[in-house]
Design a protein around this motif. Structure first.
Motif, PDB file in Angstrom:
ATOM      1  N   ASP A  28     -18.335 -12.949  13.437  1.00 56.99           N
ATOM      2  CA  ASP A  28     -19.353 -13.911  13.029  1.00 56.99           C
ATOM      3  C   ASP A  28     -19.381 -14.091  11.511  1.00 56.99           C
ATOM      4  O   ASP A  28     -19.791 -15.133  11.009  1.00 56.99           O
ATOM      5  CB  ASP A  28     -20.736 -13.454  13.502  1.00 56.99           C
ATOM      6  N   LYS A  29     -18.979 -13.033  10.789  1.00 53.79           N
ATOM      7  CA  LYS A  29     -18.966 -13.052   9.334  1.00 53.79           C
ATOM      8  C   LYS A  29     -17.601 -12.567   8.845  1.00 53.79           C
ATOM      9  O   LYS A  29     -16.873 -11.921   9.586  1.00 53.79           O
ATOM     10  CB  LYS A  29     -20.070 -12.145   8.779  1.00 53.79           C
ATOM     11  N   PRO A  30     -17.253 -12.850   7.597  1.00 52.62           N
ATOM     12  CA  PRO A  30     -15.973 -12.371   7.065  1.00 52.62           C
ATOM     13  C   PRO A  30     -15.860 -10.852   7.129  1.00 52.62           C
ATOM     14  O   PRO A  30     -16.849 -10.131   6.906  1.00 52.62           O
ATOM     15  CB  PRO A  30     -15.989 -12.852   5.612  1.00 52.62           C
ATOM     16  N   VAL A  31     -14.675 -10.373   7.448  1.00 49.61           N
ATOM     17  CA  VAL A  31     -14.361  -8.945   7.414  1.00 49.61           C
ATOM     18  C   VAL A  31     -13.050  -8.790   6.652  1.00 49.61           C
ATOM     19  O   VAL A  31     -12.301  -9.752   6.463  1.00 49.61           O
ATOM     20  CB  VAL A  31     -14.238  -8.342   8.835  1.00 49.61           C
ATOM     21  N   PHE A  32     -12.766  -7.561   6.207  1.00 50.86           N
ATOM     22  CA  PHE A  32     -11.549  -7.342   5.442  1.00 50.86           C
ATOM     23  C   PHE A  32     -10.919  -6.007   5.813  1.00 50.86           C
ATOM     24  O   PHE A  32     -11.537  -5.155   6.450  1.00 50.86           O
ATOM     25  CB  PHE A  32     -11.837  -7.374   3.931  1.00 50.86           C
ATOM     26  N   SER A  33      -9.676  -5.850   5.375  1.00 51.14           N
ATOM     27  CA  SER A  33      -8.990  -4.573   5.523  1.00 51.14           C
ATOM     28  C   SER A  33      -8.088  -4.351   4.330  1.00 51.14           C
ATOM     29  O   SER A  33      -7.519  -5.299   3.766  1.00 51.14           O
ATOM     30  CB  SER A  33      -8.162  -4.530   6.805  1.00 51.14           C
ATOM     31  N   LEU A  34      -7.961  -3.097   3.921  1.00 56.56           N
ATOM     32  CA  LEU A  34      -6.974  -2.669   2.932  1.00 56.56           C
ATOM     33  C   LEU A  34      -6.026  -1.719   3.647  1.00 56.56           C
ATOM     34  O   LEU A  34      -6.474  -0.781   4.309  1.00 56.56           O
ATOM     35  CB  LEU A  34      -7.645  -1.968   1.757  1.00 56.56           C
ATOM     36  N   TRP A  35      -4.730  -1.953   3.535  1.00 58.57           N
ATOM     37  CA  TRP A  35      -3.778  -1.165   4.304  1.00 58.57           C
ATOM     38  C   TRP A  35      -2.453  -1.058   3.547  1.00 58.57           C
ATOM     39  O   TRP A  35      -2.237  -1.734   2.550  1.00 58.57           O
ATOM     40  CB  TRP A  35      -3.563  -1.785   5.690  1.00 58.57           C
ATOM     41  N   GLN A  36      -1.592  -0.161   4.023  1.00 59.23           N
ATOM     42  CA  GLN A  36      -0.302   0.075   3.378  1.00 59.23           C
ATOM     43  C   GLN A  36       0.816   0.122   4.405  1.00 59.23           C
ATOM     44  O   GLN A  36       0.605   0.511   5.556  1.00 59.23           O
ATOM     45  CB  GLN A  36      -0.317   1.392   2.602  1.00 59.23           C
ATOM     46  N   ASP A  37       2.006  -0.287   3.966  1.00 52.66           N
ATOM     47  CA  ASP A  37       3.205  -0.226   4.792  1.00 52.66           C
ATOM     48  C   ASP A  37       4.200   0.772   4.220  1.00 52.66           C
ATOM     49  O   ASP A  37       4.357   0.873   2.990  1.00 52.66           O
ATOM     50  CB  ASP A  37       3.900  -1.592   4.828  1.00 52.66           C
ATOM     51  N   ALA A  38       4.901   1.457   5.113  1.00 57.82           N
ATOM     52  CA  ALA A  38       6.090   2.187   4.714  1.00 57.82           C
ATOM     53  C   ALA A  38       7.113   1.164   4.210  1.00 57.82           C
ATOM     54  O   ALA A  38       6.975  -0.043   4.459  1.00 57.82           O
ATOM     55  CB  ALA A  38       6.641   2.970   5.903  1.00 57.82           C
ATOM     56  N   PRO A  39       8.159   1.591   3.482  1.00 58.51           N
ATOM     57  CA  PRO A  39       9.114   0.628   2.921  1.00 58.51           C
ATOM     58  C   PRO A  39       9.594  -0.393   3.945  1.00 58.51           C
ATOM     59  O   PRO A  39      10.072  -0.039   5.022  1.00 58.51           O
ATOM     60  CB  PRO A  39      10.256   1.527   2.438  1.00 58.51           C
ATOM     61  N   SER A  40       9.433  -1.666   3.603  1.00 59.97           N
ATOM     62  CA  SER A  40       9.724  -2.740   4.556  1.00 59.97           C
ATOM     63  C   SER A  40       9.878  -4.057   3.817  1.00 59.97           C
ATOM     64  O   SER A  40       9.421  -4.220   2.690  1.00 59.97           O
ATOM     65  CB  SER A  40       8.594  -2.852   5.587  1.00 59.97           C
ATOM     66  N   VAL A  41      10.534  -4.998   4.479  1.00 58.28           N
ATOM     67  CA  VAL A  41      10.589  -6.378   3.999  1.00 58.28           C
ATOM     68  C   VAL A  41       9.840  -7.231   5.017  1.00 58.28           C
ATOM     69  O   VAL A  41      10.139  -7.203   6.210  1.00 58.28           O
ATOM     70  CB  VAL A  41      12.034  -6.886   3.846  1.00 58.28           C
ATOM     71  N   ILE A  42       8.857  -7.965   4.535  1.00 63.82           N
ATOM     72  CA  ILE A  42       8.053  -8.830   5.384  1.00 63.82           C
ATOM     73  C   ILE A  42       8.466 -10.273   5.095  1.00 63.82           C
ATOM     74  O   ILE A  42       8.301 -10.763   3.982  1.00 63.82           O
ATOM     75  CB  ILE A  42       6.545  -8.632   5.124  1.00 63.82           C
ATOM     76  N   VAL A  43       9.020 -10.914   6.113  1.00 64.46           N
ATOM     77  CA  VAL A  43       9.619 -12.238   5.961  1.00 64.46           C
ATOM     78  C   VAL A  43       8.616 -13.307   6.375  1.00 64.46           C
ATOM     79  O   VAL A  43       7.855 -13.143   7.335  1.00 64.46           O
ATOM     80  CB  VAL A  43      10.897 -12.339   6.829  1.00 64.46           C
ATOM     81  N   GLY A  44       8.607 -14.430   5.651  1.00 61.21           N
ATOM     82  CA  GLY A  44       7.718 -15.534   5.972  1.00 61.21           C
ATOM     83  C   GLY A  44       8.070 -16.189   7.301  1.00 61.21           C
ATOM     84  O   GLY A  44       9.221 -16.141   7.753  1.00 61.21           O
TER      85      GLY A  44
END
Length: 334
Positions: A28-44
């Motif tokens: 119902d309202k904005p929520v957020f998260s802070l998180w981390q990845d192990a070494p990786s390439v994230i492709v569009g």
């Protein structure tokens, strides 16, 4: 805002979490998260994975490759990088405003004494150096705005895994990237750790902790894990969803020169050709059909070549040398 804790540092799980929550959380309202990845390439979403990464180095270092749902370019994540995601109810995609969602991170950084500035439409900079990039995806009345904060990212690895670059240019490329991007750690108080930084950001964004955690249910976690298994941990999505492209590479070996050419659709080889002055003992076209319909990756090429060691279709050029040509070359989107 309430915050959500992701399920660890596995990149396929975290990208699945981003996507599953966009389509299924319905806050119902904005929520957020802070998180981390192990070494990786994230492709569009719309990128050709094969053209964006240095597959040899990715294999060597065991780096994960995952395609996300949002657009934009390929990015490198490691544990020196902090990812953030906002999920925001929004009646119309016409109301999307990048700056509106960059602002909370700007305010949070400023509250910690880090002199961030908003640059252009969606970047955060410190001392003129980019410390954050952002992307968005809108679906069914909800906006997912996510991005990165470079705390202490490994710039050398970032340069080497993104795009296929000749090693002799790596040092120059890394120097260029360092001139354009910055690590927040260099501008933060000396005693501030990344863990404390994440805690302070969480505290600020959750209205000094008053909004608290929005805990995922067992059912929601199960849904995320299903999405991970069915999509984001699969070659078909991470590589096969690349647009149609053509590929060519030329190499000169002691045993002769060779050009390899291939057409690739949905990550699968639709046509392939080998041209050169190598001293073949038989026509390689005898085994051409074995390549058609197979995944465009060096390991698959090597397996096919190994199954057909005799006669020597490519003379004294080794199977290892030939297969390696499929990870370092030019490609063009069709």
């Amino acid at each position: 805002m309430q915050y959500i804790k992701y399920l660890g540092t596995d990149p396929a799980t975290n990208i699945a979490t981003d996507s599953w929550l966009l389509y299924n959380l319905k806050p119902d309202k904005p929520v957020f998260s802070l998180w981390q990845d192990a070494p990786s390439v994230i492709v569009g979403r719309n990128q050709n994975t094969f053209a964006e990464i240095n597959q040899d180095l990715i294999d060597e270092k065991g780096i994960k490759v995952v395609r996300r749902m949002s657009g934009g370019g390929a990015v490198y994540h490691d544990l020196g990088n902090i990812c953030f995601t906002f999920f925001v109810p929004l009646p119309s995609s016409g109301q999307v405003n990048f700056k509106q969602f960059v602002q909370p991170m700007y305010d949070a950084l400023r509250s910690l004494g880090i002199e961030a500035e908003i640059s252009g439409r969606n970047d955060l900079v410190v001392d003129g150096k980019k410390i954050s990039g952002n992307a968005q995806r809108y679906a069914n009345g909800y906006l997912m705005h996510h991005g990165t904060l470079l705390w202490d990212v490994d710039v050398d690895t970032m340069v080497r895994v993104l795009n296929v670059a000749d090693e002799k240019f790596i040092s120059k490329a890394a120097k260029s990237v360092r001139a354009r991007v910055g690590n927040i750690k260099d501008y933060a108080p000396a005693d501030l750790t990344i863990e404390a930084f994440i805690d302070k950001l969480t505290y600020y964004l959750s209205d000094e902790g008053k909004d608290g955690e929005l805990k995922l249910s067992d059912e929601q976690i199960a849904g995320i894990k299903t999405w991970r298994a069915e999509k984001f941990d699969n070659w078909d999505w991470n590589y096969g969803a690349s647009p149609e492209f053509s590929f060519s590479n030329h190499q000169k070996f002691t045993a002769g020169s060779i050009d390899v050419q291939a057409n690739v659709v949905a990550g699968l080889i639709t046509d392939i050709n080998f041209v050169g002055d190598f001293l073949a003992l038989d026509d390689w076209r005898v085994i051409k059909d074995q390549f058609i319909g197979q995944p465009f990756e060096a390991t698959t090429i090597f397996e096919i070549l190994e199954r057909n060691k005799e006669p020597r279709y490519f003379g004294e050029i080794s199977n290892q040398e030939l297969a390696a040509m499929f990870t370092a070359a030019d490609s063009d989107n069709a």
